[in-house]
Design a protein around this motif. Structure first.
Motif, PDB file in Angstrom:
ATOM      1  N   ILE A   1       0.201  -0.999   0.148  1.00 42.34           N
ATOM      2  CA  ILE A   1      -0.144  -0.064  -0.270  1.00 42.34           C
ATOM      3  C   ILE A   1       0.969   0.624  -0.293  1.00 42.34           C
ATOM      4  N   PRO A   2       1.180   1.949  -1.268  1.00 41.96           N
ATOM      5  CA  PRO A   2       1.814   2.667  -1.324  1.00 41.96           C
ATOM      6  C   PRO A   2       2.015   3.936  -0.312  1.00 41.96           C
TER       7      PRO A   2
ATOM      8  N   LEU B   1      18.730   3.733  14.189  1.00 39.02           N
ATOM      9  CA  LEU B   1      19.224   3.095  12.776  1.00 39.02           C
ATOM     10  C   LEU B   1      18.858   3.769  11.972  1.00 39.02           C
ATOM     11  N   ASP B   2      18.763   4.043  10.907  1.00 29.45           N
ATOM     12  CA  ASP B   2      17.690   4.456   9.306  1.00 29.45           C
ATOM     13  C   ASP B   2      16.910   3.053   9.271  1.00 29.45           C
ATOM     14  N   ALA B   3      15.368   3.746   9.019  1.00 28.98           N
ATOM     15  CA  ALA B   3      14.349   2.746   8.641  1.00 28.98           C
ATOM     16  C   ALA B   3      13.379   2.904   7.343  1.00 28.98           C
ATOM     17  N   ALA B   4      12.475   2.467   7.690  1.00 30.34           N
ATOM     18  CA  ALA B   4      11.495   2.816   6.863  1.00 30.34           C
ATOM     19  C   ALA B   4      10.309   1.485   7.467  1.00 30.34           C
ATOM     20  N   THR B   5       8.536   1.860   6.981  1.00 29.15           N
ATOM     21  CA  THR B   5       7.949   1.042   7.038  1.00 29.15           C
ATOM     22  C   THR B   5       6.716   1.294   6.543  1.00 29.15           C
ATOM     23  N   ALA B   6       6.642   0.252   6.417  1.00 29.10           N
ATOM     24  CA  ALA B   6       4.870   0.415   5.298  1.00 29.10           C
ATOM     25  C   ALA B   6       3.913  -1.067   5.762  1.00 29.10           C
ATOM     26  N   ARG B   7       2.615  -0.745   4.969  1.00 28.94           N
ATOM     27  CA  ARG B   7       1.685  -1.969   4.871  1.00 28.94           C
ATOM     28  C   ARG B   7       1.152  -2.278   3.938  1.00 28.94           C
TER      29      ARG B   7
END
Length: 503
Positions: free
Chosen positions: A373-374, A385-391
């Motif tokens: 889901i953009p 720490l660098d991170a990213a999340t999404a569904r």
């Protein structure tokens, strides 16, 4: 067919295994093709031993030896490489030597390899290639039990089961292709294929029973305790139940298409043929020598694979760690770290190399996540720490996707839950917030688990000795299992027992 309407322990166990399989299948729906593995940064060269025995040289023109030599490197690679321990190797060489003299073909040359795997397994290849895992050696309690396993595998070699199996598989494969290509009725084609599979499974079970009979005879004639075969079958059954998480559950119907017959049938057969050599107590067990030989044996995960300690996964080589919630079970596999828990929630952890330093939000949207889901993609910081999340969403599952960068590695934490589950967010947050780098002191303090022998002293009990175990869950159950101690059994002063510890 069971007439009772109550839920039996067997059904409970099968249900738990089915739930775990469904959870992991849900995670698989999320991955759209990226095949990078967690162990990408720490490969070790794997190949045949530097000092092989003479199977190939003695039988250059023997198709059995050629088949074994061809498959040997693949077997070693798929089981984590060879495990080198001169003390254990000498122990196994002595067992193989004694069994060879009692075998149907004393001139056959054997080569035994210890596989660096915590699983409990053993098998043979044509040409005299024998394999046992270090996990099996840890479970056994004396030389006669290991001899029982090796004798069974040697029986496969002397009976040419490997070549028979290969020819049968080739014939069934041809029959399957003919059925699918010639029969216009798709259902008829499937029925022919199904019958072929059943014939092949029955053929395998017949081979296993034959190997059991030959193996028990070899045990007895070599002077080992012939009842060791039945004894170790019981230990392996107990280990299987322990791994399934249900000490009381068993479902023999699941063995119908397996390569081994159901355990009760094998136990009865092994005991019946053992009685031909005398009553229980006949033959040599060699317990003291065996326990001395495996003292210090690596137990569980190897350092290159990382360690599971309770609810936490720690990897000393990669310098990372994370934890899962209470009630979850962690499995450290070659492909990924998997965890399953209540509410059909599952977690998958792995890593990929990224020397280009791709922006993590771009990495999430690069096509490896199905059903992404953009609008949910977000940058984040997790313990500095660098991170990213999404569904994401696919089929009947919702997913939380978290990626974290450590140097040139991107680590992926994927959490799956049934659509609408309230556990998804809380589980994913706990896991992602627990991810961090290990300090140098923590890395230095991490030690692999090993089998150590303890001599029972006055005042020692099963509970007190189990309390000395380190790095394992369900310590009391595992202590009883490793030492083949049924509930209610007691210990004797001076008796040697096995414990698992990092000392």
């Amino acid at each position: 067919m069971e007439g009772s309407s109550s839920t039996t322990p067997r059904r409970q166990s099968r249900g738990r295994l089915a739930v775990r399989a469904a959870c992991i299948a849900g995670l698989c729906l999320l991955l759209a093709g990226c095949q990078s593995l967690l162990n990408e940064t720490y490969s070790s060269p794997v190949g045949p031993s530097d000092n092989p025995q003479t199977v190939g040289r003695l039988e250059k023109n023997d198709p059995r030896a050629r088949l074994g030599a061809r498959e040997h490197p693949r077997i070693v690679a798929s089981y984590g490489g060879e495990y080198s321990d001169p003390q254990v190797e000498r122990l196994l060489a002595r067992i193989v030597g004694a069994l060879t003299l009692a075998s149907e073909n004393p001139k056959q040359t054997y080569r035994i390899t210890i596989l660096n795997s915590p699983s409990v397994n053993a098998f043979a290849l044509p040409g005299g290639y024998l394999y046992v895992t270090r996990g099996l050696l840890a479970l056994a309690n004396d030389s006669s039990e290991v001899a029982a396993v090796i004798a069974h595998e040697m029986a496969h070699v002397t009976a040419n089961h490997g070549l028979q199996r290969q020819r049968a598989e080739e014939a069934e494969a041809i029959a399957g292709r003919v059925a699918n290509e010639i029969l216009s009725d798709e259902i008829d084609g499937r029925q022919v294929t199904a019958r072929s599979k059943l014939r092949l499974a029955a053929f395998s079970r017949q081979q296993e029973l034959q190997a059991d009979v030959i193996g028990v005879r070899m045990l007895g004639e070599a002077g080992f305790d012939p009842y060791a075969a039945a004894r170790f079958l019981q230990s392996m059954e107990a280990y299987s139940r322990f791994r399934a998480g249900d000490a009381d559950a068993s479902d023999q119907s699941l063995d119908f298409l397996s390569t081994h017959p159901d355990a009760p049938k094998r136990l009865e057969l092994a005991n019946r043929h053992a009685r031909a050599f005398g009553p229980p107590g006949t033959g040599t067990r060699d317990r003291d020598m065996y326990l001395k030989g495996i003292n210090g044996l690596l137990y569980g995960d190897s350092p290159n694979e990382g360690y599971v300690r309770g609810l936490t996964f720690l990897h000393p080589n990669l310098g990372i760690r994370f934890s899962v919630p209470e009630g979850f079970q962690i499995d450290n596999t070659a492909q990924a770290v998997l965890a399953t828990g209540p509410g059909d929630v599952a977690i998958r952890f792995d890593g990929v190399t990224d020397r280009r330093r791709t922006a993590l939000t771009n990495y999430i949207t690069s096509g490896w996540v199905s059903g992404l889901i953009p609008s949910t993609v977000r940058s984040a910081k997790i313990n500095g720490l660098d991170a990213a999340t999404a569904r994401a969403s696919a089929d009947k599952w919702d997913f939380d996707v978290t990626v974290i960068r450590v140097k040139n590695r991107i680590y992926r934490l994927l959490t799956a839950a049934p659509k609408g589950s309230r556990s998804l967010e809380t589980t994913a947050r706990l896991v992602r917030d627990s991810f961090r780098k290990l300090s140098l002191a923590e890395v230095a303090a991490l030690k692999p688990l090993r089998i150590r022998t303890e001599t029972v002293k006055a005042g020692d009990t099963v509970t007190s000795l189990a309390g000395k175990m380190r790095g394992t869950n369900r310590r009391l159950e595992l202590f009883r299992l490793l030492n083949a101690l049924p509930r209610g059994s007691s210990l004797s002063v001076g008796q040697d027992v096995k414990i698992v510890t990092d000392r």
